[in-house]
Motif scaffolding. Structure first.
Motif, PDB file in Angstrom:
ATOM      1  N   ASP A  30     -25.220  31.105 -33.352  1.00 28.87           N
ATOM      2  CA  ASP A  30     -26.123  30.232 -34.099  1.00 28.87           C
ATOM      3  C   ASP A  30     -26.040  30.476 -35.604  1.00 28.87           C
ATOM      4  O   ASP A  30     -26.370  29.608 -36.392  1.00 28.87           O
ATOM      5  CB  ASP A  30     -27.568  30.449 -33.639  1.00 28.87           C
ATOM      6  N   ASN A  31     -25.658  31.703 -36.016  1.00 27.03           N
ATOM      7  CA  ASN A  31     -25.633  32.047 -37.430  1.00 27.03           C
ATOM      8  C   ASN A  31     -24.239  32.382 -37.950  1.00 27.03           C
ATOM      9  O   ASN A  31     -24.027  32.479 -39.153  1.00 27.03           O
ATOM     10  CB  ASN A  31     -26.564  33.250 -37.686  1.00 27.03           C
ATOM     11  N   THR A  32     -23.293  32.570 -37.057  1.00 29.64           N
ATOM     12  CA  THR A  32     -21.945  32.950 -37.450  1.00 29.64           C
ATOM     13  C   THR A  32     -21.104  31.706 -37.706  1.00 29.64           C
ATOM     14  O   THR A  32     -21.079  30.793 -36.880  1.00 29.64           O
ATOM     15  CB  THR A  32     -21.289  33.792 -36.339  1.00 29.64           C
ATOM     16  N   PRO A  33     -20.399  31.644 -38.827  1.00 28.81           N
ATOM     17  CA  PRO A  33     -19.531  30.482 -39.086  1.00 28.81           C
ATOM     18  C   PRO A  33     -18.471  30.342 -37.998  1.00 28.81           C
ATOM     19  O   PRO A  33     -17.932  31.331 -37.494  1.00 28.81           O
ATOM     20  CB  PRO A  33     -18.888  30.823 -40.437  1.00 28.81           C
ATOM     21  N   ALA A  34     -18.199  29.111 -37.602  1.00 28.01           N
ATOM     22  CA  ALA A  34     -17.173  28.846 -36.599  1.00 28.01           C
ATOM     23  C   ALA A  34     -16.621  27.444 -36.815  1.00 28.01           C
ATOM     24  O   ALA A  34     -17.344  26.541 -37.252  1.00 28.01           O
ATOM     25  CB  ALA A  34     -17.762  28.963 -35.189  1.00 28.01           C
ATOM     26  N   GLU A  35     -15.361  27.277 -36.528  1.00 33.66           N
ATOM     27  CA  GLU A  35     -14.738  25.956 -36.606  1.00 33.66           C
ATOM     28  C   GLU A  35     -14.522  25.434 -35.192  1.00 33.66           C
ATOM     29  O   GLU A  35     -13.996  26.145 -34.336  1.00 33.66           O
ATOM     30  CB  GLU A  35     -13.393  26.030 -37.333  1.00 33.66           C
ATOM     31  N   LEU A  36     -14.945  24.195 -34.945  1.00 40.63           N
ATOM     32  CA  LEU A  36     -14.763  23.563 -33.649  1.00 40.63           C
ATOM     33  C   LEU A  36     -13.973  22.273 -33.831  1.00 40.63           C
ATOM     34  O   LEU A  36     -14.383  21.389 -34.589  1.00 40.63           O
ATOM     35  CB  LEU A  36     -16.117  23.257 -33.002  1.00 40.63           C
ATOM     36  N   VAL A  37     -12.857  22.199 -33.133  1.00 41.36           N
ATOM     37  CA  VAL A  37     -12.003  21.021 -33.205  1.00 41.36           C
ATOM     38  C   VAL A  37     -12.136  20.247 -31.894  1.00 41.36           C
ATOM     39  O   VAL A  37     -11.972  20.810 -30.807  1.00 41.36           O
ATOM     40  CB  VAL A  37     -10.531  21.406 -33.441  1.00 41.36           C
ATOM     41  N   PHE A  38     -12.461  18.955 -31.999  1.00 43.53           N
ATOM     42  CA  PHE A  38     -12.645  18.079 -30.843  1.00 43.53           C
ATOM     43  C   PHE A  38     -11.445  17.140 -30.713  1.00 43.53           C
ATOM     44  O   PHE A  38     -10.876  16.701 -31.720  1.00 43.53           O
ATOM     45  CB  PHE A  38     -13.902  17.221 -31.009  1.00 43.53           C
ATOM     46  N   TYR A  39     -11.118  16.803 -29.455  1.00 41.96           N
ATOM     47  CA  TYR A  39     -10.048  15.821 -29.220  1.00 41.96           C
ATOM     48  C   TYR A  39     -10.378  14.985 -27.993  1.00 41.96           C
ATOM     49  O   TYR A  39     -10.943  15.476 -27.018  1.00 41.96           O
ATOM     50  CB  TYR A  39      -8.686  16.488 -29.003  1.00 41.96           C
ATOM     51  N   PHE A  87      -7.150  22.827 -29.919  1.00 39.45           N
ATOM     52  CA  PHE A  87      -8.473  22.230 -30.087  1.00 39.45           C
ATOM     53  C   PHE A  87      -9.421  22.915 -29.123  1.00 39.45           C
ATOM     54  O   PHE A  87      -9.016  23.429 -28.083  1.00 39.45           O
ATOM     55  CB  PHE A  87      -8.454  20.712 -29.903  1.00 39.45           C
ATOM     56  N   ASP A  88     -10.685  22.920 -29.490  1.00 40.25           N
ATOM     57  CA  ASP A  88     -11.685  23.702 -28.754  1.00 40.25           C
ATOM     58  C   ASP A  88     -12.372  22.917 -27.654  1.00 40.25           C
ATOM     59  O   ASP A  88     -12.715  23.471 -26.608  1.00 40.25           O
ATOM     60  CB  ASP A  88     -12.749  24.220 -29.729  1.00 40.25           C
ATOM     61  N   THR A 315     -11.703  24.241 -23.938  1.00 43.55           N
ATOM     62  CA  THR A 315     -10.310  24.441 -23.538  1.00 43.55           C
ATOM     63  C   THR A 315      -9.979  25.928 -23.450  1.00 43.55           C
ATOM     64  O   THR A 315     -10.613  26.769 -24.106  1.00 43.55           O
ATOM     65  CB  THR A 315      -9.342  23.783 -24.538  1.00 43.55           C
ATOM     66  N   SER A 316      -8.973  26.238 -22.648  1.00 40.62           N
ATOM     67  CA  SER A 316      -8.539  27.634 -22.509  1.00 40.62           C
ATOM     68  C   SER A 316      -7.968  28.165 -23.815  1.00 40.62           C
ATOM     69  O   SER A 316      -7.962  29.377 -24.054  1.00 40.62           O
ATOM     70  CB  SER A 316      -7.500  27.746 -21.395  1.00 40.62           C
ATOM     71  N   MET A 317      -7.491  27.262 -24.690  1.00 39.53           N
ATOM     72  CA  MET A 317      -6.886  27.695 -25.957  1.00 39.53           C
ATOM     73  C   MET A 317      -7.925  27.992 -27.038  1.00 39.53           C
ATOM     74  O   MET A 317      -7.599  28.534 -28.089  1.00 39.53           O
ATOM     75  CB  MET A 317      -5.911  26.626 -26.457  1.00 39.53           C
ATOM     76  N   SER A 318      -9.179  27.639 -26.802  1.00 37.54           N
ATOM     77  CA  SER A 318     -10.210  27.815 -27.825  1.00 37.54           C
ATOM     78  C   SER A 318     -10.461  29.292 -28.127  1.00 37.54           C
ATOM     79  O   SER A 318     -10.578  30.114 -27.211  1.00 37.54           O
ATOM     80  CB  SER A 318     -11.526  27.169 -27.365  1.00 37.54           C
ATOM     81  N   LYS A 319     -10.550  29.595 -29.408  1.00 39.15           N
ATOM     82  CA  LYS A 319     -10.902  30.944 -29.844  1.00 39.15           C
ATOM     83  C   LYS A 319     -12.393  31.055 -30.166  1.00 39.15           C
ATOM     84  O   LYS A 319     -12.871  32.116 -30.578  1.00 39.15           O
ATOM     85  CB  LYS A 319     -10.065  31.331 -31.070  1.00 39.15           C
TER      86      LYS A 319
END
Length: 429
Positions: A30-39, A87-88, A315-319
């Motif tokens: 909730d407070n940690t920066p994160a990038e989420l890529v949608f496809y 992509f996440d 996705t399984s590739m999401s970090k």
């Protein structure tokens, strides 16, 4: 004792603040920066994505960077996979969802769902049953919104010929009778009573007939008698008029469809997805239209189409799986679902209050929104990875079948042969 009590109350209050309306924990994500890529393979525009998902998520999670890859030349799923693009969150309608599984990026979300205490009983049951069937008992995604099929009608055409408007709960026999009264020529212009979205009525057929028998992995169009009934009722019966048959020929063996409804204004009724207003808002805004429930088969009283959910999958590739789960959990929360419903997006929840709010903040709030939930859902048919290619075989000769250039038996046998060839070709890949 007073100090202990105060601490106890403070902890309790903080714990309560950590609960989302969908249930479950809040974490450091909730407070940690994160990038989420949608496809998605839907090819929805970036504006559409932002309006429905991106902007609400950015507002809820200002620490998240939300990105969207729109499907286009160079960003098709095979191209992204070949390029190693990560992509996440992958999201798609159930009709196209299986295609993504061919690329083996699925991830079982069961443990995350349990950790976040997501209550699956909040959902309309068929959308959860379907993802479990697709996932082989696992859960590869959660439904965020859905569609079903309803009937849109042009009131001006009905008024022109003094024909009464359709009503909720009509059967196919009743609606076809109305349609026949509107297949006519007036002042040099031809009008057509009824058309159906071909791909969607096949995918969402009320009989829950599958494209492929999941046990034999063979096309089911001949072996399942309900396919014959469907083709006869929704494709052949509406076209039994010479001007209608000529229209099919003029459209290069295609059936009348959306353009004939919203642009040419010559089609009186169109059975299509319940989100049509959102994808054709400007066209519909210029029309005098309304909507009623889709017609029902007499063998299935009170049963409409199958639900057509769109699943959001980590996705399984999401970090950033934890952040991705936070995002999806928000999209299935009562808060988001209510807001989306007001904008006309059909909820996946059982909540009556969310359902009743549908469409109330759209420019079409005076329309017959209750028609969307008027009928109960048919069970969602079993899905296979062959469905998209098999569907192409099932629709290839529809124009010829509808206008009688090919008899129904021949058409179904040909579709079955082509479908089985497609299945075998996919197995060899």
């Amino acid at each position: 004792m007073a100090t202990v009590l105060a601490l106890f109350l403070l902890v309790g209050a903080l714990s309560a603040c950590g609960q989302a309306s969908g249930g479950g924990k809040q974490t450091a994500a909730d407070n940690t920066p994160a990038e989420l890529v949608f496809y998605s393979t839907s090819a929805d525009s970036e504006d559409s994505f932002n309006q429905r998902f991106g902007d609400p998520l950015r507002k809820k999670f200002p620490n998240f960077t939300i990105k969207y890859i729109q499907k286009a030349t160079g960003t098709t799923l095979p191209e992204l996979m070949a390029a190693g693009t990560q992509f996440d969150i992958y999201f798609d309608s159930i009709g196209n969802y299986m295609d993504g599984l061919n690329y083996n990026f699925q991830f079982d979300m069961t443990d995350l769902i349990r950790e976040h205490k997501v209550d699956l009983n909040r959902f309309e049951p068929s959308v959860i049953d379907a993802i479990k069937q697709i996932s082989g008992g696992k859960i590869y995604g959660l439904p965020v919104f859905t569609n079903n099929m309803i009937t849109y009608y042009n009131k001006d055409i009905f008024d022109r010929f003094g024909v009464p408007y359709p009503k909720d709960g009509m059967t196919w026999d009743e609606m076809l009778e109305l349609a026949r009264r509107l297949d006519r020529t007036d002042s040099g212009k031809n009008f057509y009573g009824l058309a159906v979205s071909q791909s969607h009525i096949l995918r969402l057929n009320p009989f829950s007939a599958p494209f492929v028998d999941p046990k034999t992995e063979k096309a089911a169009i001949v072996s399942n008698e309900n396919w014959r009934k469907l083709y006869q009722t929704v494709f052949i019966a509406p076209s039994q008029n010479e001007i209608y048959k000529q229209k099919i020929t003029d459209l290069k063996n295609k059936l009348p469809y959306k353009d004939q409804f919203v642009k040419d204004r010559e089609l009186a009724m169109l059975v299509y997805l319940s989100n049509y207003f959102a994808t054709n808002e400007s066209d519909l805004a210029a029309m005098n239209w309304d909507m009623v429930s889709m017609p029902t088969f007499k063998e299935l009283p009170g049963v409409g189409s199958q639900s057509y959910p769109t699943y959001f999958s980590i996705t399984s590739m999401s970090k950033n799986k934890e952040a991705a789960m936070q995002a999806i959990k928000y999209l299935i929360s009562d808060e988001y679902q209510l807001d989306a419903s007001k904008k006309g997006i059909m909820t996946v929840l059982k909540s009556d209050s969310v359902k009743k709010a549908i469409g109330q903040e759209t420019r079409f709030k005076d329309k017959n929104w209750k028609s969307i939930f008027y009928l109960k859902f048919a069970p969602i048919a079993p899905k296979t990875i062959y469905d998209i290619d098999v569907e192409k075989a099932y629709t290839a000769k529809l124009g010829d079948i509808a206008k009688g250039a090919i008899d129904l038996n021949t058409g179904l046998r040909t579709a079955e042969e082509e479908a089985n060839k497609a299945i075998e070709a996919l197995k060899k890949k």
